[in-house]
Write a protein that holds these residues in place. Structure first.
Motif, PDB file in Angstrom:
ATOM      1  N   PRO A   1     -11.861 -11.471  -2.516  1.00 45.91           N
ATOM      2  CA  PRO A   1     -10.557 -11.694  -3.157  1.00 45.91           C
ATOM      3  C   PRO A   1     -10.626 -12.750  -4.277  1.00 45.91           C
ATOM      4  CG  PRO A   1     -10.321 -11.649  -0.791  1.00 45.91           C
ATOM      5  CD  PRO A   1     -11.784 -11.673  -1.060  1.00 45.91           C
TER       6      PRO A   1
ATOM      7  N   ILE B   1       0.849  -1.196   0.000  1.00 41.10           N
ATOM      8  CA  ILE B   1       0.000   0.000   0.000  1.00 41.10           C
ATOM      9  C   ILE B   1       0.884   1.246   0.000  1.00 41.10           C
ATOM     10  CG2 ILE B   1      -1.583   1.329   1.423  1.00 41.10           C
ATOM     11  CD1 ILE B   1      -2.768  -1.393   2.280  1.00 41.10           C
TER      12      ILE B   1
ATOM     13  N   SER C   1       0.383  -3.896  -4.948  1.00 43.61           N
ATOM     14  CA  SER C   1      -0.194  -4.635  -3.824  1.00 43.61           C
ATOM     15  C   SER C   1      -1.137  -5.732  -4.316  1.00 43.61           C
ATOM     16  CB  SER C   1      -0.912  -3.679  -2.888  1.00 43.61           C
ATOM     17  OG  SER C   1      -1.833  -2.889  -3.594  1.00 43.61           O
ATOM     18  N   GLN C   2      -1.789  -5.488  -5.450  1.00 46.71           N
ATOM     19  CA  GLN C   2      -2.725  -6.490  -5.974  1.00 46.71           C
ATOM     20  C   GLN C   2      -2.028  -7.809  -6.299  1.00 46.71           C
ATOM     21  OE1 GLN C   2      -2.770  -3.303  -6.985  1.00 46.71           O
ATOM     22  NE2 GLN C   2      -4.867  -2.579  -7.288  1.00 46.71           N
TER      23      GLN C   2
ATOM     24  N   VAL D   1      -0.763 -11.045  -0.501  1.00 46.64           N
ATOM     25  CA  VAL D   1      -0.613 -10.864   0.937  1.00 46.64           C
ATOM     26  C   VAL D   1      -2.005 -10.657   1.522  1.00 46.64           C
ATOM     27  CG1 VAL D   1       0.318  -9.360   2.727  1.00 46.64           C
ATOM     28  CG2 VAL D   1       1.637  -9.806   0.659  1.00 46.64           C
TER      29      VAL D   1
ATOM     30  N   VAL E   1     -12.653 -11.136  -7.469  1.00 47.20           N
ATOM     31  CA  VAL E   1     -11.873 -10.277  -8.361  1.00 47.20           C
ATOM     32  C   VAL E   1     -10.860 -11.095  -9.164  1.00 47.20           C
ATOM     33  CG1 VAL E   1     -12.151  -8.214  -6.971  1.00 47.20           C
ATOM     34  CG2 VAL E   1     -10.189  -9.675  -6.571  1.00 47.20           C
ATOM     35  N   ARG E   2     -10.595 -12.315  -8.709  1.00 43.79           N
ATOM     36  CA  ARG E   2      -9.732 -13.189  -9.519  1.00 43.79           C
ATOM     37  C   ARG E   2     -10.557 -14.026 -10.486  1.00 43.79           C
ATOM     38  NH1 ARG E   2      -5.116 -15.731  -5.750  1.00 43.79           N
ATOM     39  NH2 ARG E   2      -6.839 -17.068  -5.161  1.00 43.79           N
TER      40      ARG E   2
END
Ligand SMILES: Nc1ncnc2c1ncn2[C@@H]1O[C@H](COP(=O)(O)OP(=O)(O)O)[C@@H](O)[C@H]1O
Ligand SMILES: [Mg+2]
Lengths: 434, 352
Positions: free
Chosen positions: B98, B51, B71-72, B76, B101-102
């Motif tokens: 998470p 970030i 960060s994407q 992590v 979005v994948r």
């Protein structure tokens, strides 16, 4: 009622006064006007009753019988006190007294009949000419006489010896009245206006297109400025806010300057051999593009500010979280930012639909409904009908009825929006327990 | 996965928050970043997850240099201090985000969500919105969301700060259980030394943007490298005695009393200021090295009692004893210090 409630009402009362004065009264007046036939011809104060050639034509149009019209139009000779007084002044008490004692109340359909009756009297004037003149003093007609009240008119007509059925009397007083009167005809009249449906369609198109542009552009600006560094973002926002703070006239004037046949677009395109013309008014489509852009920009700047501050209110960690969760910029906008903007977007839609439906100032200033009524919207039509008419006869009543339609549509739309917003959810319960 | 932070520097505008920090975190290890508020723990954490950009230095995950990776793409998982759950999504959607979005398949997402929900014990809450959850439940959801895509690294920013004492205790072991069960490399940011000591394999104690000591909880407790570390760890906290080196011993300030120093330390020059640190458990009635004073404070903690003893020169020593001792406020006592447990610090605060 608890004292706390009264206290609340007390605090509210200034607001209530304002609401009543500024919101309720205009609506009530609109309702009132829309049930009248007020126009330039009738005026907005009272009128009078007068039978003349024009009102006789109106009566004929309204279906009065031929014989009734003839009777109204004819003159008659009636021996009444007014005539006797006039005779006394011109030809002496004696003749007048004789007429009064022998003929009072008699009625003659022609002067010759009256003259013949006069000749039987002893104290009549010597010359035929004087007798003719004396007879003329008794000529009575309801034509071209102004009566302030319907009773006065009716009295005069019956006094003239014209018998009227109640129907005829009603028809007469209604038709020849020169002032305004109550009527429900405006709504029927409205549907007979040939271009009315086109105007309705224009209105829908105007609201939908302008709303799409202002919400879309507003969102786009809010989101792009959110991702910009703060200084460029602030300047960008300031520039886009200009349409809001610029006086309408100046703002539209700039667009006109852009579109005039000697303006920017024409001058620029002249380099490529395009003939200069008024780009705003040369075709319907161009006019619409300008209307939607002008209004859309103004709406977009409001949207940008509203959406922008709503985005800023999203907690920073939530955006961080979406990034470490792997969301791309686009996914962040799609799944995090836009859902959080749901209320502001709905608010702008609701607010703008209502305000766009009723506001026409930018259209008035730019195309004035042209070319050829292509961009005439409902509110502008109401304005044109009631207040700004080429024909010169301003139809206040009809215009108000048009406005009333907008008021009703607006109220219905508000009810729908309240449902969508789920008003109870939106208005949280007061925190202080009652 | 091993994390290596090399010469990390971070500044916001003109203020440098972290300067030249290096830190290595082993694979499967749980490391605590411990320090007072504002010392740069969160900043470090945000640099690890991408970030915050690093102003200087390198960051390695395993052997891969991820300094410039967004960060994407770092894979992590992060549990934020206030959990940062998405309020417009229900628990299920929060956890699934998470994966969504994948663009993983619905069936796959469903399977994984159910599995992770079972792991953090929130299976029955999936349809609720974050606002309808208690702090502890929100915490579990945040943990599940951080863990669902099987991240290489789990970062926790003060995850227990918003919980009540009992729940904090429960979640402490819960987080550790999950970390051990998944074998994930984890960094826990906290200002609470008990949390750091009870949950982590090693502690990096930070002060003003620097790591002042990096060691296991036990070692850090027993062998603090400076008086700051000694003072930060331990509850009830360590007590310090001010004084100076005199004749190979430690002369208490404003007093004639001289104490012998622990064996095997480098004494500073004669007269140099020194500090002795004495932990409460090593100041007891039956230790040999007696000092006398007056009981100036008694705190009953249930199983134990905590005493403050004010010495003649005004210095205060703390003692923790079993409930049965029963000393009273104002009582004159002469208790002893465990000499080999004395922590001696030099003029600069470093351990001698
Ligand atoms: N975005 C920022 N801009 C400016 N200063 C910041 C920012 N984030 C943190 N800081 C400063 O950096 C220092 C360390 O912050 P942080 O890492 O959040 O501390 P903590 O150890 O309590 O988590 C603080 O002094 C804080 O004021
Ligand atoms: Mg922090």
């Amino acid at each position: 009622m608890r004292r706390a409630h009264l206290l609340g009402l007390g605090f509210l009362s200034p607001a209530l006064v304002i609401i009543v004065m500024l919101f309720l009264v205009p609506v009530l007046l609109t309702v009132m006007f829309s049930f009248t036939n007020m126009s330039t011809a009738t005026g907005i104060s009272g009128g009078a009753y007068e039978i003349n050639s024009a009102s006789l034509r109106k009566l004929a149009d309204a279906g009065a019988q031929e014989s009734f019209l003839d009777a109204l139009g004819q003159e008659a000779f009636v021996v009444d006190d007014a005539g006797i007084t006039a005779v006394a002044a011109a030809y002496g008490e004696q003749f007048a007294n004789e007429i009064g004692s022998q003929m009072l109340g008699e009625r003659f359909t022609s002067r010759r009949d009256l003259e013949r009756a006069f000749r039987k009297l002893k104290s009549r004037p010597r010359s035929t000419r004087d007798i003719k003149k004396a007879a003329d003093l008794f000529k009575r007609s309801v034509l071209n006489v102004r009566f302030e009240t319907a009773d006065g008119l009716v009295g005069a007509v019956t006094g003239n010896g014209i018998a009227m059925t109640p129907d005829q009397q009603e028809l007469l007083t209604r038709t020849i009245y020169t002032g305004w009167s109550w009527t429900t005809d405006n709504f029927a009249l409205m549907t007979q206006i040939p271009y009315i449906w086109r105007v309705a369609g224009n209105t829908v198109m105007y609201v939908v297109l302008t709303l799409s542009v202002s919400v879309g552009l507003g969102l786009f600006l809010a989101i792009t400025t959110f991702y910009l560094p703060s200084l460029p973002a602030a300047s960008f926002r300031a520039i886009w806010f200009l349409p809001r703070i610029l006086p309408n006239v100046i703002f539209v004037l700039m667009w006109k300057w852009l579109a005039w046949d000697t303006g920017f677009i024409s001058s620029f395109l002249a380099n490529f051999g395009v003939a200069p013309r008024n780009w705003m008014l040369d075709t319907d489509i161009h006019a619409w593009v300008f209307i939607v852009l002008i209004n859309g920009m103004v709406g977009a700047s409001l949207g940008m500010i509203l959406f922008g501050s709503a985005i800023k209110a999203i907690p920073q960690p939530m955006l961080y979280a979406s990034e470490v969760d792997g969301a791309s910029r686009w996914q962040q906008i799609r799944y995090i930012i836009l859902p959080q903007l749901r209320w502001p977007i709905m608010f702008i839609c609701a607010y703008s639909t209502l305000s766009l439906m009723t506001s026409f100032e930018y259209i008035l200033l730019s195309t004035d409904g042209g070319p050829g009524g292509a961009t005439e919207v409902w509110s502008l039509m109401a304005f044109h009908t009631a207040l700004d008419n080429y024909a010169g006869n301003l139809q206040y009543g009809l215009g108000a009825a048009m406005a009333l339609v907008l008021v009703i549509v607006g109220i219905l739309a508000s009810l729908v929006y309240l449902r969508i917003f789920n008003f109870n959810d939106l208005v949280a319960k007061p925190r202080i327990e009652q | 996965m091993r994390i290596s932070i090399e010469n990390f520097t971070k500044s916001f505008g003109d203020t440098t928050v972290i300067e030249d920090m290096s830190l290595e975190i082993g694979d499967g290890e749980m490391l605590a970043l411990l320090g007072p508020s504002g010392c740069g723990k969160s900043t470090t954490l945000f640099a690890i997850c991408g970030i915050h950009r690093m102003n200087a230095g390198r960051l390695l995950f395993g052997d891969a240099d991820v300094t410039e990776v967004s960060s994407q793409k770092r894979n992590v998982g992060v549990v934020f201090q206030n959990y940062a759950l998405y309020p417009h999504m229900n628990v299920y959607e929060n956890i699934a985000f998470p994966l969504k979005v994948r663009k993983e398949s619905r069936a796959e997402i469903d399977r994984k969500v159910q599995e992770i929900a079972g792991l953090v014990h929130i299976g029955e809450l999936l349809r609720r919105r974050p606002m309808q959850l208690s702090g502890g439940q929100q915490q579990r959801v945040a943990l599940a969301r951080a863990l669902i895509r099987k991240p290489d690294i789990l970062l926790l920013d003060e995850p227990l700060a918003n919980l009540d004492a009992k729940l904090r205790l429960e979640m402490r072991s819960e987080i550790r259980r999950i970390q051990l069960a998944t074998g994930i490399t984890a960094v826990l940011v906290t200002h609470d030394q008990v949390e750091a000591m009870s949950m982590c394999d090693r502690i990096a104690l930070m002060d003003k943007g620097r790591i002042v000591q990096l060691s296991t909880p036990k070692d850090m407790y027993e062998n603090p490298s400076s008086d700051f570390v000694a003072g930060f760890l331990g509850n009830p906290p360590i007590a310090f005695l001010e004084g100076a080196a005199a004749n190979g011993g430690f002369r208490l300030a404003n007093s004639q009393v001289t104490l012998p120093v622990p064996s095997g330390i480098d004494m500073p020059g004669e007269g140099a200021p020194m500090r002795f640190g004495v932990r409460p458990e090593f100041f007891q009635p039956d230790n040999p090295l007696k000092v006398s004073g007056k009981v100036s404070f008694v705190e009953t903690q249930g199983r134990e009692e905590l005493y403050d003893v004010t010495l003649e020169n005004g210095a205060v020593l703390r003692s923790i004893q079993s409930q049965s001792a029963g000393f009273r406020l104002g009582e004159e006592v002469s208790w002893g210090i465990a000499q080999d447990r004395i922590l001696a610090f030099g003029p600069d605060g470093n351990r001698l």
